[in-house]
Design a protein around this motif. Structure first.
Motif, PDB file in Angstrom:
ATOM      1  N   UNK A 290      27.372  64.938  54.115  1.00 21.52           N
ATOM      2  CA  UNK A 290      26.954  64.164  55.284  1.00 21.52           C
ATOM      3  C   UNK A 290      26.970  65.054  56.534  1.00 21.52           C
ATOM      4  N   UNK A 291      28.034  65.854  56.684  1.00 20.00           N
ATOM      5  CA  UNK A 291      28.107  66.770  57.833  1.00 20.00           C
ATOM      6  C   UNK A 291      27.009  67.823  57.757  1.00 20.00           C
ATOM      7  N   UNK A 292      26.760  68.330  56.567  1.00 18.75           N
ATOM      8  CA  UNK A 292      25.752  69.375  56.365  1.00 18.75           C
ATOM      9  C   UNK A 292      24.359  68.886  56.772  1.00 18.75           C
ATOM     10  N   UNK A 293      24.023  67.684  56.321  1.00 12.71           N
ATOM     11  CA  UNK A 293      22.712  67.127  56.654  1.00 12.71           C
ATOM     12  C   UNK A 293      22.578  66.920  58.163  1.00 12.71           C
ATOM     13  N   UNK A 294      23.621  66.392  58.785  1.00 16.31           N
ATOM     14  CA  UNK A 294      23.557  66.118  60.216  1.00 16.31           C
ATOM     15  C   UNK A 294      23.562  67.397  61.050  1.00 16.31           C
ATOM     16  N   UNK A 295      24.321  68.405  60.624  1.00 15.28           N
ATOM     17  CA  UNK A 295      24.361  69.672  61.360  1.00 15.28           C
ATOM     18  C   UNK A 295      23.021  70.385  61.293  1.00 15.28           C
ATOM     19  N   UNK A 296      22.375  70.334  60.114  1.00 12.27           N
ATOM     20  CA  UNK A 296      21.043  70.933  59.990  1.00 12.27           C
ATOM     21  C   UNK A 296      20.060  70.274  60.962  1.00 12.27           C
ATOM     22  N   UNK A 297      20.086  68.952  60.998  1.00  8.90           N
ATOM     23  CA  UNK A 297      19.160  68.218  61.847  1.00  8.90           C
ATOM     24  C   UNK A 297      19.456  68.453  63.325  1.00  8.90           C
ATOM     25  N   UNK A 298      20.745  68.551  63.654  1.00  4.03           N
ATOM     26  CA  UNK A 298      21.115  68.839  65.043  1.00  4.03           C
ATOM     27  C   UNK A 298      20.651  70.239  65.442  1.00  4.03           C
ATOM     28  N   UNK A 299      20.741  71.185  64.500  1.00  4.45           N
ATOM     29  CA  UNK A 299      20.301  72.562  64.788  1.00  4.45           C
ATOM     30  C   UNK A 299      18.796  72.612  65.038  1.00  4.45           C
ATOM     31  N   UNK A 300      18.030  71.856  64.244  1.00  4.56           N
ATOM     32  CA  UNK A 300      16.572  71.826  64.431  1.00  4.56           C
ATOM     33  C   UNK A 300      16.222  71.218  65.777  1.00  4.56           C
TER      34      UNK A 300
END
Length: 307
Positions: A290-300
Motif C-alpha cells: 500500500x505504501x509502495x503504490x502510494x509513494x510511486x503515485x506521489x513521486x509521479x
C-alpha cells in the motif's frame, strides 16, 4: 479507505527503486516486534554450544512479546531495527523496485501480456541479487534480534557498526555473508510468493472489475501475497535464522543445520514460528505494498512541480 489515483504517466525505474526502499522501511517500523518474536520462536530449543538450561521459554506470539518486555524491557522489541532499516533500503529497493524492469527483460518482444514464467524468473532474479548485496545487514539484524534469548549471556555487540566490525574481525568477511545460500533460496521463493502473487491477484481483480486500482485492491492483493509467501518460505526461513545466529563451528553448513533441526524437532520444526511469521509477513506486505503504490503515485505527481 482512500488514496492517490493511478497516474497517467507510469513511474520511472528510479521512482520505483526509491519508493520500494522507503515502503520497506515504513513496513519494518510497523511490524518489527513481530519479526523479532518470529526469530526468538525459530531459535527456541536450538542445541547451543554449550547448552544453557536457563534460557527463556517463549509461548506464542503474544507470550513471546510479553516475555521480552518483562525480562528485557520494551526496547528489546526493536533490537536490530537500525540494521533492519539499512537492509530494507538496499534489499527492498532491489527486489521490489527493480521487479517490473527485470520482468520486462524476460517478456518476449511484442507480447501483449507478461506470462507466469517471466514473472517467476524476475522474482527469483531480483530476490537473489538483493540478498547478494544486503546479506551483511540481515546477519546483523538477526544477531541483534536473537540476543537476549539467553538472559545470562553477555551483550555481543555495542551497536550496529560494532557488529559489522566484530563479525568481520572474529569470523572473517565470510561471516558477514553467513547463510547466503539458504537466504538466496528463501528470498527467491519469498520474492515469487510475494511479488508474483501480488501481481497476479491485482491483475485478476482489475481485469474482472471486482475492484478498482485503489487502496482496497492493494490491501486484498497484499494480504493474499503475504499468506502465500509465508507458506512456501517458512521452512527455509527457519533454517536461515538458525544458521545465521549459530556460533562458529556449531553447524558445518546449512544442510547440517537442517538435519539437526529435523532430528531434534521433526518436520514440524520447519514451521516453528509460523503464526508470527504470517502475522509479520502478512501485515508487512499490506503496509509495504500500500505504501509502495502510494509513494510511486506521489513521486509521479511531484515530478512536474520539481522540474
Amino acid at each position: 479507505m482512500v488514496g492517490l489515483k493511478p497516474p497517467e504517466v507510469p513511474p520511472t525505474a528510479a521512482m520505483k527503486f526509491v519508493s520500494a526502499g522507503m515502503a520497506g522501511c515504513i513496513a519494518d517500523l510497523c511490524t518489527f516486534p513481530l519479526d523479532t518474536a518470529k526469530v526468538r520462536l525459530q531459535i527456541q530449543g536450538e542445541v547451543t554450544i554449550p547448552r544453557n538450561i536457563s534460557s527463556v521459554e517463549y509461548r506464542g506470539v503474544l507470550g513471546t512479546l510479553s516475555t521480552m518486555v518483562r525480562t528485557e524491557g520494551p526496547r528489546s522489541l526493536y533490537s536490530g531495527l537500525v540494521a533492519g532499516l539499512q537492509r530494507q533500503m538496499s534489499f527492498a529497493s532491489i527486489r521490489i523496485g527493480l521487479y517490473d524492469s527485470v520482468k520486462q527483460l524476460y517478456t518476449p518482444k511484442g507480447a501483449e501480456n507478461t506470462g507466469l514464467a517471466a514473472r517467476l524468473l524476475a522474482g527469483c532474479t531480483t530476490g537473489a541479487v538483493a540478498v547478494a548485496c544486503a546479506q551483511p545487514t540481515d546477519v546483523v539484524k538477526v544477531r541483534f534480534q536473537a540476543s537476549g534469548a539467553l538472559p545470562d549471556s553477555p551483550r555481543r555487540y555495542s551497536g550496529t557498526v560494532d557488529a559489522y566490525r566484530t563479525i568481520a574481525r572474529e569470523e572473517g568477511i565470510r561471516g558477514l555473508w553467513r547463510g547466503t545460500l539458504p537466504n538466496i533460496a528463501r528470498n527467491a521463493i519469498i520474492n515469487c510468493g510475494e511479488l508474483v502473487t501480488y501481481d497476479l491477484l491485482k491483475d485478476a481483480l482489475l481485469q474482472t472489475r471486482l475492484m478498482e486500482d485503489n487502496v482496497p485492491c492493494h490491501f486484498v492483493a497484499a494480504f493474499g501475497a503475504g499468506f502465500c509467501a509465508t507458506v512456501v518460505a517458512s521452512p527455509v526461513d527457519v533454517v536461515k535464522t538458525r544458521y545465521m545466529n549459530a556460533s562458529p563451528g556449531q553447524y558445518r553448513n546449512a544442510l547440517s543445520c537442517l538435519l539437526a533441526l529435523l532430528m531434534q524437532d521433526g518436520p514440524a520444526g520447519l514451521y516453528k514460528g509460523f503464526v508470527p511469521s504470517f502475522l509479520r509477513l502478512g501485515s508487512w506486505n499490506v503496509v509495504m505494498f500500500v505504501s509502495f503504490e502510494q509513494l510511486q503515485r506521489a513521486a509521479v505527481l511531484a515530478r512536474p512541480a520539481l522540474s
